[in-house]
Design an enzyme around this catalytic site. Structure first.
Site, mmCIF file in Angstrom:
data_model
loop_
_atom_site.group_PDB
_atom_site.id
_atom_site.type_symbol
_atom_site.label_atom_id
_atom_site.label_comp_id
_atom_site.label_asym_id
_atom_site.label_seq_id
_atom_site.Cartn_x
_atom_site.Cartn_y
_atom_site.Cartn_z
ATOM 1 N N ARG A 1 -14.308 -7.110 1.755
ATOM 2 C CA ARG A 1 -13.393 -6.767 2.853
ATOM 3 C C ARG A 1 -12.762 -5.378 2.624
ATOM 4 O O ARG A 1 -12.328 -5.041 1.529
ATOM 5 C CB ARG A 1 -12.289 -7.821 2.939
ATOM 6 C CG ARG A 1 -11.261 -7.570 4.059
ATOM 7 C CD ARG A 1 -10.040 -6.848 3.541
ATOM 8 N NE ARG A 1 -8.989 -6.722 4.551
ATOM 9 C CZ ARG A 1 -7.926 -5.953 4.436
ATOM 10 N NH1 ARG A 1 -7.741 -5.255 3.326
ATOM 11 N NH2 ARG A 1 -7.020 -5.886 5.378
ATOM 12 N N VAL A 2 -12.701 -4.596 3.675
ATOM 13 C CA VAL A 2 -12.012 -3.303 3.640
ATOM 14 C C VAL A 2 -11.026 -3.282 4.801
ATOM 15 O O VAL A 2 -11.374 -3.676 5.918
ATOM 16 C CB VAL A 2 -13.017 -2.135 3.775
ATOM 17 C CG1 VAL A 2 -12.288 -0.803 3.882
ATOM 18 C CG2 VAL A 2 -13.971 -2.116 2.579
ATOM 19 N N GLY A 3 -9.819 -2.831 4.545
ATOM 20 C CA GLY A 3 -8.807 -2.763 5.604
ATOM 21 C C GLY A 3 -8.719 -1.372 6.210
ATOM 22 O O GLY A 3 -9.717 -0.650 6.315
ATOM 23 N N ASP A 4 -7.523 -1.000 6.573
ATOM 24 C CA ASP A 4 -7.313 0.291 7.236
ATOM 25 C C ASP A 4 -7.148 1.453 6.263
ATOM 26 O O ASP A 4 -7.413 2.604 6.623
ATOM 27 C CB ASP A 4 -6.033 0.213 8.081
ATOM 28 C CG ASP A 4 -4.800 -0.078 7.222
ATOM 29 O OD1 ASP A 4 -4.903 -0.934 6.320
ATOM 30 O OD2 ASP A 4 -3.745 0.549 7.439
ATOM 31 N N THR B 1 0.835 -1.201 0.000
ATOM 32 C CA THR B 1 0.000 0.000 0.000
ATOM 33 C C THR B 1 0.868 1.248 0.000
ATOM 34 O O THR B 1 1.868 1.292 0.703
ATOM 35 C CB THR B 1 -0.845 0.016 1.295
ATOM 36 O OG1 THR B 1 -1.749 -1.062 1.233
ATOM 37 C CG2 THR B 1 -1.587 1.314 1.486
ATOM 38 N N GLY C 1 0.396 -2.595 5.720
ATOM 39 C CA GLY C 1 0.432 -3.890 6.392
ATOM 40 C C GLY C 1 -0.964 -4.418 6.649
ATOM 41 O O GLY C 1 -1.921 -3.989 5.996
HETATM 42 N N1 ASP Z 1 -3.147 -2.046 4.632
HETATM 43 C C1 ASP Z 1 -3.713 -2.668 3.468
HETATM 44 C C2 ASP Z 1 -4.975 -3.361 3.818
HETATM 45 O O1 ASP Z 1 -5.050 -3.945 4.876
HETATM 46 C C3 ASP Z 1 -2.862 -3.667 2.793
HETATM 47 C C4 ASP Z 1 -1.416 -3.479 2.808
HETATM 48 O O2 ASP Z 1 -0.890 -2.438 3.175
HETATM 49 O O3 ASP Z 1 -0.777 -4.414 2.381
HETATM 50 O O4 ASP Z 1 -5.862 -3.369 3.006
#
Ligand code: ASP
Length: 331
Positions: free
Chosen positions: A219-222, A191, A243
């Site tokens: 799914r949605v992350g941060d 990211t 991450g």
């Molecule tokens: N932070 C991103 C997520 O969790 C993915 C990543 O940075 O690899 O969607």
């Protein structure tokens, strides 16, 4: 000199009682304070991003060096990575979810605390640009899924096919085994979170991703969550994350880091504390990576991660630097 001492010394002087030694000690304190103040050199403009996305910081720098705003700098820097088909974690080259659909997340935040985000959006090449439109042209902060896509078309964005042949073939292979597990840092790109301070000292940030490869649909992350993947406070500084997003959300990581800087921590110390809080919630577990970067109002930067291997890039008038990040688990 502390204000308390200053007042004490001033009234003593007014009463004609200030001894030579007190004058000397007051001067020493003043000199020390001046030297300390001079030691903190303000660095601006500056652009900083997660990982070694040098094209992104170079673009951001181009905008900043021409006198542009930090908002335009982070926006254009993030767009560079979104357009790179070889980057399989951001934008058009992104890996799909487990159903084979590429869904993109992004957010952007400016010096006034305005922000916009899109979540789980398909068929649009530059989610950060749509996030900016959400920020500037709607009364909302977040648009998700079909609504975000519809809004993008209304704003003139073109429908594009996001799944590249390479990402498709890898996904088909994954489907045969369904055993894919992200390998920490092997890909060495991830990211992009990008932060900048412009010549006026104003701070902005952006974050954009295709999220975790082969995630559950929806799914949605941060990354598009203000406070988790990105936070900007123009009085203090800004932070962004990369991450495993679930862990960053649980700790509201970027907001935490900015608040730690508000309490007096340096960007480096604040990033370290952010990672430590995450590790404290995951006792005995370290099979995942998180990387935070931060910048304060003076342009000081920091970065910290769980596993060695995370780097971040800075661009100032002194040039381009790829900084290895210190890590919780030393290599
Ligand atoms: N932070 C991103 C997520 O969790 C993915 C990543 O940075 O690899 O969607």
């Amino acid at each position: 000199m502390q204000r308390r001492n200053f007042l004490k010394n001033s009234s003593a002087a007014a009463a004609g009682l200030l001894s030579t030694s007190l004058i000397a000690s007051c001067k020493e304190e003043t000199n020390a304070a001046t030297t300390e103040a001079q030691a903190v050199k303000t660095i601006r403009p500056i652009a900083i991003c997660t990982w070694d996305f040098k094209n992104a910081t170079a673009k951001a720098w181009e905008v900043l060096a021409a006198g542009g705003s930090s908002l335009d700098a982070v926006h254009q820097g993030a767009m560079i990575e979104e357009a790179d088909v070889t980057n399989q974690t951001v934008g058009v080259g992104g890996r799909p979810d487990r159903d084979g659909n590429v869904t993109l997340d992004a957010c952007i935040m400016d010096k006034d605390g305005n922000c916009g985000a899109v979540l789980c959006m398909q068929n649009i090449a530059s989610p950060v640009s749509v996030a900016r439109k959400v920020m500037e042209d709607t009364p909302h902060v977040m648009l998700a899924g079909k609504g975000a896509e519809k809004f993008a078309y209304e704003k003139g964005f073109k429908k594009v096919k996001l799944l590249t042949e390479q990402s498709k073939q890898e996904w088909l292979e994954w489907k045969k085994t369904s055993k894919y597990k992200p390998i920490i840092n092997i890909e060495n790109h991830d990211t992009i979170g990008i932060l900048a301070i412009d010549k006026n000292g104003d701070i902005s940030g952006a974050c954009t991703t295709s999220g975790m490869g082969y995630k559950y649909a929806g799914r949605v992350g941060d990354s598009p969550i203000i406070g988790a993947g990105l936070f900007v406070d123009n009085e203090i500084g800004a932070a962004t994350a990369t991450g495993v997003g679930e862990e960053v959300v649980r700790t509201v990581g970027s907001f935490l880091i900015v608040e730690l800087m508000r309490q007096g921590k340096s960007p480096q110390e604040a990033c370290e504390e952010g990672v430590k809080r995450i590790m404290a919630k995951n006792k005995g577990r370290n099979d995942f990576q998180i990387g935070f970067i931060a910048i304060n109002k003076n342009g000081e930067t920091g970065g910290y991660c769980i596993h060695p291997g995370f780097t971040y890039r800075t661009y100032t008038e002194e040039g381009h630097i790829n900084n290895p990040s210190e890590s919780f688990l030393k290599g």
